[in-house]
Design a protein around this motif. Sequence first.
Motif, mmCIF file in Angstrom:
data_model
loop_
_atom_site.group_PDB
_atom_site.id
_atom_site.type_symbol
_atom_site.label_atom_id
_atom_site.label_comp_id
_atom_site.label_asym_id
_atom_site.label_seq_id
_atom_site.Cartn_x
_atom_site.Cartn_y
_atom_site.Cartn_z
ATOM 1 N N SER A 198 0.700 2.000 -7.630
ATOM 2 C CA SER A 198 2.084 2.459 -7.780
ATOM 3 C C SER A 198 2.144 3.929 -8.194
ATOM 4 N N ASN A 199 1.055 4.441 -8.808
ATOM 5 C CA ASN A 199 0.979 5.855 -9.174
ATOM 6 C C ASN A 199 0.425 6.716 -8.038
ATOM 7 N N PHE A 219 -15.477 -5.413 -1.104
ATOM 8 C CA PHE A 219 -14.286 -6.264 -1.093
ATOM 9 C C PHE A 219 -13.184 -5.628 -0.254
ATOM 10 N N GLY A 220 -12.761 -4.413 -0.642
ATOM 11 C CA GLY A 220 -11.709 -3.746 0.108
ATOM 12 C C GLY A 220 -11.026 -2.671 -0.697
ATOM 13 N N SER A 221 -9.951 -2.123 -0.117
ATOM 14 C CA SER A 221 -9.213 -1.029 -0.746
ATOM 15 C C SER A 221 -7.730 -1.361 -0.809
ATOM 16 N N PHE A 222 -7.130 -0.983 -1.931
ATOM 17 C CA PHE A 222 -5.692 -1.114 -2.119
ATOM 18 C C PHE A 222 -5.118 0.293 -2.152
ATOM 19 N N GLU A 261 -3.168 -6.070 -13.050
ATOM 20 C CA GLU A 261 -2.213 -5.093 -13.576
ATOM 21 C C GLU A 261 -2.727 -3.675 -13.395
ATOM 22 N N ALA A 262 -4.028 -3.464 -13.599
ATOM 23 C CA ALA A 262 -4.617 -2.134 -13.425
ATOM 24 C C ALA A 262 -4.535 -1.690 -11.965
ATOM 25 N N ILE A 263 -4.790 -2.614 -11.033
ATOM 26 C CA ILE A 263 -4.707 -2.282 -9.605
ATOM 27 C C ILE A 263 -3.271 -1.937 -9.229
ATOM 28 N N VAL A 264 -2.310 -2.750 -9.660
ATOM 29 C CA VAL A 264 -0.899 -2.518 -9.342
ATOM 30 C C VAL A 264 -0.443 -1.173 -9.909
ATOM 31 N N VAL A 268 -8.841 -11.496 -18.229
ATOM 32 C CA VAL A 268 -9.540 -10.479 -17.441
ATOM 33 C C VAL A 268 -8.899 -10.333 -16.059
ATOM 34 N N LEU A 269 -8.598 -11.449 -15.428
ATOM 35 C CA LEU A 269 -7.986 -11.401 -14.093
ATOM 36 C C LEU A 269 -6.615 -10.743 -14.151
#
Length: 92
Positions: A37-38, A47-50, A30-33, A24-25
């Motif tokens: 990247s898109n 929590f925060g924003s990427f 991978e989904a965040i990256v 899960v982690l």
Amino acid sequence: MNKGELVDAVAEKASVTKKQADAVLTAALEAIVEAVSNGDKVTLVGFGSFEARERKAREGRNPKTGQKMEIPETKVPAFSAGKLFKDKVAPK
């Protein structure tokens, strides 16, 4: 804390196996990256924003020769901590 220690903590808190927590982690990261990247912004409330940010072109120096050089503009990943995260780290 490294990824292995984080997996252990998640497995304990969520009452799942370490293998499940790792899967899960890894999938979440991978989904965040992939989203960032898109060009998408990923916001996790509390929590925060990427996001990807533009870094402007600038003049730099070659450390070996001291010669001036142009550093091209580029995109870099950035994280902004959310209010709850900030308050937890630095209580008022």
